[in-house]
Design an enzyme around this catalytic site. Structure first.
Site, PDB file in Angstrom:
ATOM      1  N   GLU A 124       0.839  -1.198   0.000  1.00  0.00           N
ATOM      2  CA  GLU A 124       0.000   0.000   0.000  1.00  0.00           C
ATOM      3  C   GLU A 124       0.877   1.253   0.000  1.00  0.00           C
ATOM      4  OE1 GLU A 124      -3.342   1.142  -0.111  1.00  0.00           O
ATOM      5  OE2 GLU A 124      -2.379   3.084   0.165  1.00  0.00           O
ATOM      6  N   MET A 176     -17.854   5.688  -4.818  1.00  0.00           N
ATOM      7  CA  MET A 176     -18.255   4.673  -5.812  1.00  0.00           C
ATOM      8  C   MET A 176     -18.928   3.499  -5.116  1.00  0.00           C
ATOM      9  SD  MET A 176     -15.120   4.560  -8.465  1.00  0.00           S
ATOM     10  CE  MET A 176     -15.179   5.525  -9.961  1.00  0.00           C
ATOM     11  N   HIS A 213     -32.525  -6.339  24.437  1.00  0.00           N
ATOM     12  CA  HIS A 213     -31.437  -7.005  25.146  1.00  0.00           C
ATOM     13  C   HIS A 213     -31.615  -8.506  25.053  1.00  0.00           C
ATOM     14  CE1 HIS A 213     -28.340  -7.717  28.103  1.00  0.00           C
ATOM     15  NE2 HIS A 213     -29.167  -8.542  28.746  1.00  0.00           N
TER      16      HIS A 213
HETATM   17  P1  NAI Z   1      -9.716   2.075  -3.103  1.00  0.00           P
HETATM   18  O1  NAI Z   1      -9.720   3.441  -3.661  1.00  0.00           O
HETATM   19  O2  NAI Z   1     -10.632   1.710  -2.002  1.00  0.00           O
HETATM   20  O3  NAI Z   1      -8.217   1.720  -2.599  1.00  0.00           O
HETATM   21  C1  NAI Z   1      -7.099   1.728  -3.457  1.00  0.00           C
HETATM   22  C2  NAI Z   1      -5.822   1.756  -2.628  1.00  0.00           C
HETATM   23  O4  NAI Z   1      -4.717   1.509  -3.497  1.00  0.00           O
HETATM   24  C3  NAI Z   1      -5.556   3.103  -1.967  1.00  0.00           C
HETATM   25  O5  NAI Z   1      -5.332   2.889  -0.597  1.00  0.00           O
HETATM   26  C4  NAI Z   1      -4.291   3.615  -2.683  1.00  0.00           C
HETATM   27  O6  NAI Z   1      -3.468   4.388  -1.844  1.00  0.00           O
HETATM   28  C5  NAI Z   1      -3.605   2.316  -3.103  1.00  0.00           C
HETATM   29  N1  NAI Z   1      -2.693   2.415  -4.253  1.00  0.00           N
HETATM   30  C6  NAI Z   1      -2.921   3.037  -5.424  1.00  0.00           C
HETATM   31  N2  NAI Z   1      -1.880   2.838  -6.291  1.00  0.00           N
HETATM   32  C7  NAI Z   1      -0.966   2.057  -5.642  1.00  0.00           C
HETATM   33  C8  NAI Z   1       0.297   1.480  -5.999  1.00  0.00           C
HETATM   34  N3  NAI Z   1       0.849   1.626  -7.226  1.00  0.00           N
HETATM   35  N4  NAI Z   1       0.972   0.741  -5.072  1.00  0.00           N
HETATM   36  C9  NAI Z   1       0.439   0.553  -3.839  1.00  0.00           C
HETATM   37  N5  NAI Z   1      -0.777   1.063  -3.454  1.00  0.00           N
HETATM   38  C10 NAI Z   1      -1.475   1.798  -4.345  1.00  0.00           C
HETATM   39  O7  NAI Z   1      -9.910   1.118  -4.379  1.00  0.00           O
HETATM   40  P2  NAI Z   1     -10.413  -0.381  -4.529  1.00  0.00           P
HETATM   41  O8  NAI Z   1     -10.142  -1.184  -3.318  1.00  0.00           O
HETATM   42  O9  NAI Z   1      -9.824  -0.848  -5.823  1.00  0.00           O
HETATM   43  O10 NAI Z   1     -11.966  -0.239  -4.674  1.00  0.00           O
HETATM   44  C11 NAI Z   1     -12.508   0.482  -5.801  1.00  0.00           C
HETATM   45  C12 NAI Z   1     -13.847   1.055  -5.478  1.00  0.00           C
HETATM   46  O11 NAI Z   1     -14.804   0.032  -5.339  1.00  0.00           O
HETATM   47  C13 NAI Z   1     -13.851   1.881  -4.224  1.00  0.00           C
HETATM   48  O12 NAI Z   1     -14.141   3.207  -4.578  1.00  0.00           O
HETATM   49  C14 NAI Z   1     -14.923   1.317  -3.358  1.00  0.00           C
HETATM   50  O13 NAI Z   1     -15.797   2.339  -2.959  1.00  0.00           O
HETATM   51  C15 NAI Z   1     -15.649   0.310  -4.252  1.00  0.00           C
HETATM   52  N6  NAI Z   1     -15.862  -0.909  -3.488  1.00  0.00           N
HETATM   53  C16 NAI Z   1     -16.709  -0.900  -2.436  1.00  0.00           C
HETATM   54  C17 NAI Z   1     -16.898  -2.015  -1.683  1.00  0.00           C
HETATM   55  C18 NAI Z   1     -17.825  -1.967  -0.515  1.00  0.00           C
HETATM   56  O14 NAI Z   1     -18.651  -1.086  -0.440  1.00  0.00           O
HETATM   57  N7  NAI Z   1     -17.712  -2.886   0.432  1.00  0.00           N
HETATM   58  C19 NAI Z   1     -16.206  -3.277  -1.972  1.00  0.00           C
HETATM   59  C20 NAI Z   1     -15.323  -3.175  -3.072  1.00  0.00           C
HETATM   60  C21 NAI Z   1     -15.178  -2.032  -3.806  1.00  0.00           C
END
Ligand code: NAI
Length: 465
Positions: free
Chosen positions: A203, A318, A444
């Protein structure tokens, strides 16, 4: 040529919900979808990933936790093919459900790729049939998002995976590298870790879940570490090489001083998602994307005369439920009603174990906005039901305005947090106070009693801690 009041492009949770609501409001509606109904969320996102999280949690419990309940199991083993089959069946049934709802509401499904040809005209192209042009009084773009790629770690579907492949592996990788400690990285990292993979998360930032309340995100990180996930922070994944059935990921520390290489069977890249706008014909109606590729819209979701857009493709948080609310608001406004989305009360959930469910401000946001706030916390260890369930990890944290007591934010780190957060959403929708939560009955013994206790703790009067 077929004529519609509304043609929706995209049948994800934003698009299909908008189509149904518009039909309820008396519009003649068609929805263009080139893949199966339900979009990313239903087919390759929220739904299948939660099915895998639930199955893997049961497997993990069978191997590591049930003995504490006095249940002795021997010879527990994993049938990954059956686990995946169940997940696929859940998806198939729900996608069929969307088709049923379309028929029930007389929404016409137009299979194929939708492209705007000009004001009021949408072309639908599908393999094996000639392109068809339909007329639309209004067009709603709900094309969603796709996984972002890192240029030197291009998805190859075999070793360098997006979340789409990450939910359909045929074997449990011995070692899995996850790039990105966001929602997807933590959820799918948890799935494969529980099923037996050694998981290393790389990360860029200092901790997991950059936009979450730090105290909660840090506590979740510790919990995941206890479960066996490993993290390396402040590093950028630079490139990957595939050789001899393995993948090597090269990383550089954020300050540029250190570099390293990690080898694994697979690497899952989860570094965010990008809006899907390719070949949509946006130029034909004068829509220009913003600098990050999103479709700019006004407060009525209007992108151009007679063209509207909602969901991931317009940016913001998103999440499927954000897209749904925008879709409903957009078509209600089109029908002359007063649609509205209250983004301040949009909950978010990370479905790890424990789950992290949040609504409203984080403590960091309270600080950066100079708000005077009070904090009430209550640990799940002090909740009777949690003890009985052997689910004592986590806590509830309530942030309330120091002067008015209005609830500013709630963060729940606990098993079943996703089911508990909605009480707090409702209270915040009504501009309620922590006192409102504290005075309300909570059955409860239940996990939500911890919310009541955290609300009492805002005023220093929690009973059980
Ligand atoms: P995210 O935006 O949540 O996290 C991406 C992470 O990757 C960040 O912490 C960033 O700092 C890191 N990062 C970026 N480039 C990097 C690199 N080259 N090397 C190391 N770290 C790097 O994106 P994610 O997990 O892909 O999810 C995408 C979207 O899907 C999110 O916006 C989320 O809201 C949505 N989502 C929601 C879920 C839920 O509601 N439970 C479940 C899965 C996705």
């Amino acid at each position: 040529m077929s004529q519609y009041d509304l043609v929706v492009i995209g049948a994800g949770p934003g698009g299909y919900v908008a189509a149904i609501r518009a039909a309820q409001l008396g519009m003649k509606v068609a929805c263009v979808e080139r893949e199966s109904l339900g979009g990313t969320c239903l087919n390759v996102g929220c739904i299948p990933s939660k099915a895998l999280l639930d199955s893997s949690e049961r497997y993990y419990a069978a191997r590591h936790q049930l003995s504490r309940h006095g249940i002795r199991l021997e010879g527990v083993s994993l049938d990954l093919a059956a686990l995946m089959k169940r997940k696929d069946e859940v998806v198939k049934q729900l996608a069929g459900g969307v088709g049923f709802l379309f028929r029930k509401n007389k929404v016409e499904h137009l299979p194929g790729h939708g492209k705007i040809l000009g004001p009021g005209r949408v072309e639908v192209t599908a393999r094996g049939v000639p392109p068809r042009v339909v007329q639309a009084r209004n067009i709603l773009i709900a094309t969603g998002s796709a996984p972002s790629e890192i240029p030197a770690l291009r998805f190859d579907g075999a070793h360098i995976l997006s979340s789409t492949e990450g939910i359909s592996l045929r074997e449990v990788p011995t070692k899995l590298i996850v790039v990105g400690a966001g929602y997807i990285g933590l959820e799918l990292g948890s799935v494969w870790s529980r099923l037996g993979s050694e998981v290393l998360v790389l990360e860029f930032l200092d901790g997991v879940l950059p936009s979450s309340d730090r105290e909660c995100a840090n506590a979740l990180q510790k919990s995941l570490e206890k479960q066996g996930l490993k993290f390396r922070f402040q590093v950028t994944a630079q490139k990957a090489e595939v050789a001899g059935g393995k993948v090597k990921v090269h990383w550089t520390s954020r300050d540029g001083r250190e570099t390293g290489v990690e080898a694994a069977d697979k690497v899952l890249v989860a570094v965010g998602r990008r809006p899907v706008t390719d070949n949509l014909g946006l130029e034909s109606v004068g829509i220009r994307l913003d600098a990050r590729g999103f479709i700019p819209v006004d407060e009525r979701f209007r992108a151009a005369e007679g063209v509207y857009a909602i969901g991931d493709v317009i940016g913001g948080i998103m999440l499927a439920h954000k897209a749904e609310e925008e879709g409903v608001a957009c078509v209600e406004l089109l029908a002359g009603r007063s649609g509205h989305v209250n983004y301040a009360c949009c909950p978010s959930v990370v479905y790890t174990h424990p789950e992290l469910a949040s609504v409203g401000f984080t403590e960091e946001q309270c600080k950066s906005q100079g708000l005077a706030y009070k904090v009430g916390r209550f640990p799940m260890t002090a909740n009777g039901r949690a003890k009985g369930m052997d689910e004592t990890e986590g806590f509830v944290k309530i942030l309330a305005d120091a002067r008015t007591d209005r609830v500013l934010g709630v963060h729940i780190l606990s098993a079943h947090a996703s089911d508990m957060i909605h009480e707090c959403v409702a209270v915040m929708e009504f501009h309620g106070s922590s006192e409102d939560i504290a005075r309300g009955f909570h059955a409860h013994p239940t996990l939500p009693e911890a919310i009541k206790e955290a609300a009492l703790a805002v005023d220093g009067r929690a009973i059980h801690a």
